[in-house]
Design an enzyme around this catalytic site. Structure first.
Site, short mmCIF file in Angstrom:
data_model
loop_
_atom_site.label_atom_id
_atom_site.label_comp_id
_atom_site.label_asym_id
_atom_site.label_seq_id
_atom_site.Cartn_x
_atom_site.Cartn_y
_atom_site.Cartn_z
N GLY A 10 0.93 -1.43 -0.06
CA GLY A 10 0.15 0.09 -0.12
C GLY A 10 0.95 1.08 -0.07
O GLY A 10 1.72 1.38 0.65
N ARG A 78 1.17 -5.34 -5.07
CA ARG A 78 1.23 -6.45 -4.10
C ARG A 78 1.40 -7.55 -5.12
O ARG A 78 0.59 -7.96 -6.07
CB ARG A 78 -0.10 -6.42 -3.35
CG ARG A 78 -0.29 -5.40 -2.59
CD ARG A 78 -1.50 -5.76 -1.53
NE ARG A 78 -2.21 -4.49 -1.03
CZ ARG A 78 -1.32 -3.81 0.17
NH1 ARG A 78 -0.38 -4.32 0.84
NH2 ARG A 78 -2.15 -2.78 0.68
N ASP A 109 4.78 -4.21 6.27
CA ASP A 109 5.24 -5.60 6.80
C ASP A 109 5.49 -6.51 5.62
O ASP A 109 6.22 -7.29 5.59
CB ASP A 109 4.53 -5.93 7.92
CG ASP A 109 2.96 -5.97 7.70
OD1 ASP A 109 2.57 -5.48 6.43
OD2 ASP A 109 2.25 -6.91 8.38
N THR A 132 4.27 2.86 5.25
CA THR A 132 2.81 2.38 5.24
C THR A 132 2.28 3.43 6.36
O THR A 132 2.82 4.00 7.26
CB THR A 132 2.87 1.32 5.98
OG1 THR A 132 1.71 0.99 6.25
CG2 THR A 132 3.66 1.04 7.07
N ASP A 134 0.04 2.63 8.26
CA ASP A 134 -0.63 1.65 9.45
C ASP A 134 0.21 2.03 10.90
O ASP A 134 -0.38 1.76 11.67
CB ASP A 134 -0.27 0.27 9.03
CG ASP A 134 -1.42 -0.05 8.17
OD1 ASP A 134 -2.31 0.97 7.78
OD2 ASP A 134 -1.46 -1.03 7.41
N ASP A 136 2.51 0.20 12.00
CA ASP A 136 2.34 -0.98 12.76
C ASP A 136 3.73 -1.75 12.96
O ASP A 136 3.91 -3.02 13.56
CB ASP A 136 1.16 -2.12 12.17
CG ASP A 136 1.60 -2.20 10.74
OD1 ASP A 136 2.54 -1.43 10.21
OD2 ASP A 136 0.94 -3.19 10.24
N ARG A 178 -6.20 -2.95 8.87
CA ARG A 178 -6.60 -4.34 9.02
C ARG A 178 -6.15 -4.91 10.45
O ARG A 178 -6.95 -5.73 11.10
CB ARG A 178 -6.14 -5.08 7.99
CG ARG A 178 -7.30 -5.37 6.87
CD ARG A 178 -6.59 -6.13 6.12
NE ARG A 178 -5.33 -5.80 5.18
CZ ARG A 178 -4.92 -5.68 3.78
NH1 ARG A 178 -5.88 -6.16 3.14
NH2 ARG A 178 -3.81 -5.38 3.82
O1 F6P Z 1 -1.32 -1.41 4.61
C1 F6P Z 1 -1.66 -0.22 4.03
C2 F6P Z 1 -3.22 -0.21 4.18
O2 F6P Z 1 -3.77 1.00 3.56
C3 F6P Z 1 -4.23 -0.93 5.08
O3 F6P Z 1 -4.45 0.05 6.42
C4 F6P Z 1 -5.27 -1.59 4.49
O4 F6P Z 1 -6.13 -2.28 5.25
C5 F6P Z 1 -4.74 -2.09 3.10
O5 F6P Z 1 -3.48 -1.24 3.21
C6 F6P Z 1 -5.61 -1.77 1.84
O6 F6P Z 1 -5.10 -2.48 0.96
P1 F6P Z 1 -5.33 -2.17 -0.56
O7 F6P Z 1 -4.81 -0.94 -1.22
O8 F6P Z 1 -4.93 -3.44 -1.25
O9 F6P Z 1 -6.89 -2.51 -0.73
#
Ligand code: F6P
Length: 329
Positions: A10, A78, A109, A132, A134, A136, A178
């Site tokens: 992300g 990803r 992560d 990120t 997050d 985390d 998440r």
């Molecule tokens: O890891 C960053 C993040 O924005 C999380 O907070 C979220 O759950 C996830 O990515 C969403 O992923 P995607 O952009 O693949 O929908």
């Protein structure tokens, strides 16, 4: 040295600022930088940055005016293929063929776990930067993009408070996270929310309804509940349905902020963090470090082994949870 740099997972505001720092610090020290597009997916496709004159290395001007821009000029992804041993072996071969000696992955992560897996097949040095929203990751007090995401979410909640007050309503505002409640907790504190629902703590709908009733009896005319998407009851919409069937005295509405939180110009603190960590990652590589995450802990720049940085999600500060409870009375 030829240093490869890429963004993965992300995206987060400040990734560009970090990339700029990696490129300029490496060039300043007399080294070359290869930009890898679309993260691990782009590495496997040998999709590299090409400059306006066809050059395959990143020059000083390739990162001009990106410090203030959200997203990432290198793009992100990803990758499913990279999750496999074969994918990681293939990536290692590609890095050797392109004579890349070291890598600076910028991501969360999943990106760190990818780097750890790659290191089983590749002998080059890897120093990652925490990109990120997050927040985390263990090994840094804050990740690049977190403060901007909280700023964006808090601005939205401020606006929702206006309409909540006008109509005497309760808003359930879903924010990202998440597995981690950092964005939710900080957004709640920054915007004076009354309730926060987190993946790290149990959520009880009847207790929430009773709390809303108590707030109403104390004169509150609106309630904001910030809900992390990873709350175990299933996010804001699921909570809304259950609150409707409960004794909650407020009419409720749901707003999901979603990917809005991932965009926008990075706030100053993210620009500074990204610049310091990008530069520090390059200096780490030049000093022979590998398998580590560059971070900042209590103002000091640090390097934390990937194994440690990926060991679970960073726990929430209990003191801030207690503070929210006290102040949202
Ligand atoms: O890891 C960053 C993040 O924005 C999380 O907070 C979220 O759950 C996830 O990515 C969403 O992923 P995607 O952009 O693949 O929908």
């Amino acid at each position: 040295m030829r240093i490869g740099v890429f963004c993965s997972g992300g995206d987060s505001p400040g990734m560009n600022a970090c990339l700029r720092a990696v490129v300029r610090s490496a060039l300043d020290a007399g080294h070359e930088v290869v930009g890898i597009l679309y993260g691990y997916e782009g590495l496997l496709a040998e999709d590299f940055f090409i400059g306006p004159s066809g050059e395959r290395v990143m020059g000083l001007r390739s990162v001009s005016d990106i410090l203030r821009r959200g997203g990432t000029i290198l793009h992100s992804s990803r990758s499913e293929e990279f999750r496999t041993d074969d994918g990681q072996r293939k990536a290692a071969d590609i890095l050797r063929r392109h004579r890349i000696d070291a890598l600076v992955p910028i991501g969360g992560d999943g990106t760190l776990r990818g780097a750890m897996a790659l290191a089983r097949f590749w002998e080059g040095r890897i120093v990652a930067c925490p990109g990120t929203i997050d927040n985390d990751l263990i090994g840094t007090d804050f990740t690049i993009g977190f403060h901007t995401a909280v700023d964006t979410a808090a601005q939205a909640v401020d606006k929702l408070r206006d309409t909540a007050e006008s109509h005497r309503r309760m808003f359930l505002v879903e924010v990202m996270g998440r597995h981690s409640g950092y964005i939710a907790l900080y957004t709640a504190l920054v915007s004076g929310a009354e309730i926060v629902c987190l993946p790290e703590t149990p959520t009880d709908v009847e207790q929430m309804a009773a709390h809303a009733a108590r707030l109403k009896s104390r004169g509150k005319t609106s309630v904001i509940a910030v809900v992390a998407e990873g709350d175990e009851l299933g996010g804001a919409m699921a909570l809304h349905v259950r609150l409707k069937a409960s004794t909650c005295p407020f009419d409720t509405r749901v707003v999901t902020l979603g990917h809005l939180q991932r965009g926008g110009s990075p706030v100053p603190v993210d620009r500074i963090l990204a610049s310091r960590l990008g530069d520090f990652a390059v200096r780490g590589i030049l000093a022979g470090k590998t398998g580590v995450l560059a971070g900042e802990i209590r103002g000091e720049l640090t390097l934390t082994p990937f194994e440690q940085a990926c060991r679970g999600h960073k726990p929430l500060p209990q003191e801030l949870l207690a503070l929210l409870e006290t102040l949202s009375a």
